[in-house]
Design a protein around this motif. Structure first.
Motif, PDB file in Angstrom:
ATOM      1  N   THR B 217       0.837  -1.208   0.000  1.00  0.00           N
ATOM      2  CA  THR B 217       0.000   0.000   0.000  1.00  0.00           C
ATOM      3  C   THR B 217       0.874   1.262   0.000  1.00  0.00           C
ATOM      4  OG1 THR B 217      -1.723  -1.200   1.161  1.00  0.00           O
ATOM      5  CG2 THR B 217      -1.881   1.191   1.202  1.00  0.00           C
ATOM      6  N   ARG B 218       1.953   1.219   0.764  1.00  0.00           N
ATOM      7  CA  ARG B 218       2.886   2.347   0.786  1.00  0.00           C
ATOM      8  C   ARG B 218       3.526   2.544  -0.587  1.00  0.00           C
ATOM      9  NH1 ARG B 218       8.003   1.949   1.606  1.00  0.00           N
ATOM     10  NH2 ARG B 218       7.864  -0.094   2.602  1.00  0.00           N
ATOM     11  N   PHE B 220       2.349   1.570  -3.501  1.00  0.00           N
ATOM     12  CA  PHE B 220       1.301   2.002  -4.435  1.00  0.00           C
ATOM     13  C   PHE B 220       1.064   3.511  -4.313  1.00  0.00           C
ATOM     14  CE2 PHE B 220      -1.394  -1.575  -6.246  1.00  0.00           C
ATOM     15  CZ  PHE B 220      -0.472  -2.569  -6.025  1.00  0.00           C
ATOM     16  N   SER B 221       1.224   4.026  -3.084  1.00  0.00           N
ATOM     17  CA  SER B 221       0.843   5.424  -2.851  1.00  0.00           C
ATOM     18  C   SER B 221       1.752   6.394  -3.594  1.00  0.00           C
ATOM     19  CB  SER B 221       0.863   5.729  -1.349  1.00  0.00           C
ATOM     20  OG  SER B 221       2.197   5.789  -0.897  1.00  0.00           O
ATOM     21  N   SER B 245      -4.683  -3.158  -1.916  1.00  0.00           N
ATOM     22  CA  SER B 245      -3.889  -1.943  -2.118  1.00  0.00           C
ATOM     23  C   SER B 245      -4.365  -1.200  -3.354  1.00  0.00           C
ATOM     24  CB  SER B 245      -2.405  -2.300  -2.276  1.00  0.00           C
ATOM     25  OG  SER B 245      -1.926  -2.950  -1.126  1.00  0.00           O
ATOM     26  N   SER B 246      -4.736  -1.937  -4.381  1.00  0.00           N
ATOM     27  CA  SER B 246      -5.200  -1.314  -5.625  1.00  0.00           C
ATOM     28  C   SER B 246      -6.503  -0.562  -5.403  1.00  0.00           C
ATOM     29  CB  SER B 246      -5.419  -2.385  -6.707  1.00  0.00           C
ATOM     30  OG  SER B 246      -4.218  -3.070  -6.956  1.00  0.00           O
ATOM     31  N   PHE B 248      -7.766   0.492  -2.675  1.00  0.00           N
ATOM     32  CA  PHE B 248      -7.532   1.606  -1.765  1.00  0.00           C
ATOM     33  C   PHE B 248      -7.053   2.842  -2.523  1.00  0.00           C
ATOM     34  CE2 PHE B 248      -4.847   4.053   1.160  1.00  0.00           C
ATOM     35  CZ  PHE B 248      -5.701   4.212   2.240  1.00  0.00           C
ATOM     36  N   HIS B 249      -6.257   2.616  -3.560  1.00  0.00           N
ATOM     37  CA  HIS B 249      -5.724   3.730  -4.339  1.00  0.00           C
ATOM     38  C   HIS B 249      -6.501   3.963  -5.626  1.00  0.00           C
ATOM     39  CE1 HIS B 249      -2.343   4.719  -1.805  1.00  0.00           C
ATOM     40  NE2 HIS B 249      -2.022   3.449  -1.714  1.00  0.00           N
ATOM     41  N   ARG B 251      -7.425   1.914  -8.043  1.00  0.00           N
ATOM     42  CA  ARG B 251      -6.958   1.249  -9.258  1.00  0.00           C
ATOM     43  C   ARG B 251      -7.829   0.043  -9.577  1.00  0.00           C
ATOM     44  NH1 ARG B 251      -1.443   2.188 -10.781  1.00  0.00           N
ATOM     45  NH2 ARG B 251      -0.552   3.824  -9.477  1.00  0.00           N
ATOM     46  N   ASN B 292      -2.504   5.565 -13.999  1.00  0.00           N
ATOM     47  CA  ASN B 292      -2.485   5.517 -12.533  1.00  0.00           C
ATOM     48  C   ASN B 292      -3.780   4.949 -11.947  1.00  0.00           C
ATOM     49  OD1 ASN B 292      -4.194   7.609 -13.018  1.00  0.00           O
ATOM     50  ND2 ASN B 292      -3.094   9.133 -11.772  1.00  0.00           N
ATOM     51  N   LYS B 293      -4.603   4.392 -12.814  1.00  0.00           N
ATOM     52  CA  LYS B 293      -5.810   3.720 -12.328  1.00  0.00           C
ATOM     53  C   LYS B 293      -5.781   2.225 -12.614  1.00  0.00           C
ATOM     54  CE  LYS B 293      -7.640   7.427 -10.761  1.00  0.00           C
ATOM     55  NZ  LYS B 293      -7.350   7.581  -9.323  1.00  0.00           N
ATOM     56  N   THR B 295      -3.851  -1.635 -12.049  1.00  0.00           N
ATOM     57  CA  THR B 295      -2.892  -2.602 -11.511  1.00  0.00           C
ATOM     58  C   THR B 295      -2.982  -3.872 -12.341  1.00  0.00           C
ATOM     59  OG1 THR B 295      -3.086  -1.793  -9.239  1.00  0.00           O
ATOM     60  CG2 THR B 295      -2.264  -4.039  -9.525  1.00  0.00           C
TER      61      THR B 295
END
Lengths: 556, 556
Positions: B217-218, B220-221, B245-246, B248-249, B251, B292-293, B295
């Motif tokens: 997650t870090r 990915f950020s 993680s995806s 969350f961001h 993606r 950036n969207k 994964t």
């Protein structure tokens, strides 16, 4: 193409970038070239049957009159190993420290060219000069004694090449890396730093070699039988520590393995290795002492099948047999690619009844290369205007560039080159400018460069599915088959169990030849190609394998 | 030979000891045998051209009527991969957890034998029974969901087989290893423990899978473009974390690679993987979203040349091309032997402009196996009377035995077996008692076991120095040469550059044939052997290579 700019300083790596090994870098100014190191590389797993790889030095040969000398940073194979091959083509003086040159000497002797070569010893802190360059040797620490960095004064500024190095504050031989000298140079404007990238992925510091000595002494203290330690023959400081632990525990020392015997001999003679004469015994005499009074220092830490430790483990050694109670210490890390060989070696030693200590169990080895904090120290002391990471795969060079950026360096001033690329420098500028011819020359037996991609491709193909030879004798006049087709295979299928398959294959070939005869096709090439195709399809459908098919037509 | 003792409990490992992979263990009591796992192994580097290795189950086939079932601990290849081959020879019911059986199903489908096989799902905590055995499935943690240990009740006592396991106190799927159950069994006298030895060389604990999620997650950020994560397709929990993680961001997630698409599909259907339908996109649609969207979760973390990530890196992937700004995360460790492939893959990705994160830089992978402290916990909870380390090279088994000894176990009660060795047990005793036939069956294309040592030896020889075929046609009646000798080589030297060598070689053969004719030697075998010898010596002296020499005499 190299641009025809004049009077510019050029850095031309001919090996060692984007790869581990085969280190050689040309530094050119006007009508002079000096070459730093001349190492060999080891074949990768696609280079079937290849023994060694040396750099392609076409560029140096094409500028033969410019090349003034080879300057060596230290005596490891990947920095000196190609010299015997290269000096035969380009015989220029070679400069290096004492131990480095001794190791070169013994190589040149083996190649019978020592008497034709000029080797000149340089001490750390000393300087050699050509018309355009002066080259200062600066002591560093590494996993071999007598390693040096080079500070090269050029008309455009000072270049520092670290060689392979690490920072050890408590070195075994008391010979510290000359940090003060790097610091001094750093205050005088360094134009370019080229620095070792091998361990840039590792955080922190490389542990001092001295720690290994402490661990060895502790391990020796509980050993009940013989201690057999495998390490790199050139790691004199490690060998000294093994000797120290042995003497401390009242053990005599014997050396085993060709390079171990050779290098320890050189090192003792030159005073790099301290071992009282009465404490050194021959392998022939080990049985004259109790087991707990013996240490054997041996080659083979990489699981090399022909090296002493493998021969000991697999009971092929004439003088040494593993006994219950033997303690074997593998004082080395696996070089990538050797993991499985070493793993099998350890298993075998255990099975024969030895205790085996290796780096996953105890700290019995440290690297010879600087980790991140040491690299930061070096960058910070030297404060170069430009930086070019060397000695590493591409990813290491990339990480090293990032490390320099994180220390505040302008990314515009950092240059990741590939082997053969040229970096041109002046007092105030640096830029990549074209390429020179470069690459790998493969050595197979006596052949230098006679194995190329076609041969390698065939070897790979042969190793996967083998070969199937089809021979038929044809009477040219009557255009009839006189004998055959006969099929012979190697590495394809076990013939005894595949008689039917090969009988069917023979039928396929017969049919194909008949077809050609009916159609009056008399070009052997066409017949061969038809046989290849039909037989290939048949075999693939039956076996899912594609052996090399070699049709041979004998005509009478 | 197995001793003919009656009514004794026997443990017969048919694979997985002294090796990584090919796990299969027979447990026999009287007229019943159950087999635990049925895995495949991967060829070692000496097994040229071999695709897979499966265990030799001659012992099971010879006792076919006794074999009641296969019981599977989890769905990794080295525990289920040989089933399609073995079930064709020995079709007995297969028991396993839901995900395990789904993975088996898809294999049996590919081999077209699913409809003939009996697969029965067992849930953790459930028990299956044969006449002599009852087998309880106990949940564990591993790098695949639905992994179980087995508690096998026999007339002589309880056997616990851990399968592959680790202890994760914060598992992603919330499914904890059932430590209480092991503790309970430990209070009821366990006869024998068989436990996973893979990570016994590592001190401490395996870090929780959850930590990897936090790191992802870090990472990915800060990713500005696409994120491409390579991992093992069967590591459902890892994939879940990549999905989390995806999402969350913001993606969307796409899967790439045959096994990744297949297994993620199965896992979503079975509810092992939570991914809202509108967040899953096809690889075909990735270009419809901003970088950036996106994964992409892909296969190829081991650098396998045909897997998706390698195809992406080397620009052979139809749908995905590396763009500057892509972040590639290799969420796996190299399996020994794959280091160089992976290293080259990382270099290539960097060169194409991607950022690459791998385990030496960030903690993006944890092992699925228990380290020393977890193993100590298991031993202490279970307190078995006898212990047999499993799943490991010999050195791992040895270290695991040592670990048990250090916990106070009597070394007499610890048994390191080799594949094929038999351990006989009663309530109060255990001892090694002979061997059964066992080994490796090599699979090459469609061939199962048709490649043996001779073929492998030839392939190795061919890969080193190639082959040289000499053909000559001889008239039997007049005993004269009609055509040839012709020499054709593959993988030996590049012919264009070695014309002289081959001309000389042809002369050598002519001389050898002439000699035979003078001496009236008419046995083809003798002539062939003379050609082989003379030519071999000539070539070795000239090249230091020893190609396979294949003399063929065509007689008319």
């Amino acid at each position: 193409m190299v641009t025809k700019s004049k009077n510019k300083l050029k850095i031309i790596p001919l090996g060692g970038l984007g790869e581990i090994g085969k280190n050689i870098t040309a530094i050119e100014y006007d009508d002079e070239i000096i070459a730093i190191d001349c190492g060999l590389g080891f074949p990768d797993e696609e280079m079937y049957g290849i023994d060694l790889v040396i750099p392609d030095i076409t560029y140096l040969l094409n500028n033969r009159e410019k090349v003034k000398c080879f300057v060596l940073t230290h005596g490891h194979e990947d920095h000196i190993g190609a010299l015997p091959y290269i000096l035969k083509q380009l015989n220029v003086p070679v400069y290096g420290t004492k131990l480095t040159l001794e190791l070169v000497k013994s190589k040149l002797e083996e190649h019978n060219i020592l008497s034709n070569c000029t080797l000149s010893e340089v001490k750390p802190d000393e300087e050699i000069k050509t018309e355009k360059f002066s080259i200062e040797f600066i002591r560093t620490c590494h996993s071999i004694a007598d390693a040096c960095a080079l500070a090269i004064r050029t008309p455009e500024g000072v270049i520092i090449h670290t060689g392979d190095f690490k920072v050890d504050y408590t070195p075994i031989d008391g010979e510290m890396i000359n940090l003060q000298r790097f610091a001094k140079l750093g205050t005088q404007k360094v134009l370019l730093l080229m620095a070792d990238s091998t361990n840039v992925e590792r955080s922190g510091y490389t542990v001092s070699e001295r720690v290994i000595g402490e661990n060895l002494t502790r391990l020796f203290s509980v050993a009940k039988g013989r201690v057999i330690v495998a390490t790199f023959a050139s790691n004199i400081n490690r060998i000294q520590q093994i000797i120290n632990s042995s003497l401390f525990h009242g053990r005599k020392v014997a050396f085993s393995g060709r390079s171990m015997e050779k290098i320890s001999n050189i090192a003792i003679e030159l005073g790099y290795l301290q071992l009282p004469e009465d404490q050194l015994i021959s392998i022939d005499d080990i049985n004259r002492y109790p087991s707990n009074k013996i240490t054997i220092i041996t080659t083979g830490s990489q699981g090399e099948p022909m090296a002493a430790l493998s021969r000991i483990a697999y009971s092929n050694h004439k003088k040494i047999t593993i006994e219950r109670g033997d303690l074997v210490i593998i004082s080395a890390s696996p070089i990538p690619g050797n993991e499985k060989l070493i793993s099998r070696l350890i298993d075998e030693l255990f099975k024969k009844g030895a205790e085996v200590i290796y780096n996953s169990l105890e700290e019995v080895h440290v690297s010879g290369h600087a980790c991140q904090e040491e690299l930061k120290l070096m960058h910070t002391l030297i404060k170069p205007k430009f930086f070019m990471p060397v000695h590493g795969e591409y990813r290491h060079l990339r990480q090293h560039a990032l490390l320099a950026e994180n220390l505040g360096m302008d990314s515009q001033n950092i240059f990741i080159l590939e082997t053969g690329q040229v970096l041109e420098l002046s007092k105030n500028s640096a830029n990549k400018s074209g390429r020179v011819s470069s690459g790998s020359i493969m050595i197979d037996g006596f052949g230098i460069g006679d194995v190329g991609n076609i041969v390698l491709r065939d070897r790979k193909h042969l190793s996967q599915d083998g070969i199937l030879t089809v021979v038929v004798t044809i009477d040219k006049a009557s255009f009839s088959v006189l004998s055959g087709p006969d099929i012979i295979t190697r590495g394809f299928v076990y013939v005894k169990e595949s008689g039917d398959l090969l009988n069917e294959a023979t039928e396929i070939v017969k049919i194909e030849i008949d077809k050609c005869m009916e159609k009056k096709i008399k070009e052997w090439l066409v017949i061969k190609s038809n046989i290849k195709y039909s037989l290939g399809e048949f075999l693939y459908n039956k076996t899912k394998r594609r052996p090399i098919i070699l049709p041979i037509i004998m005509e009478i």
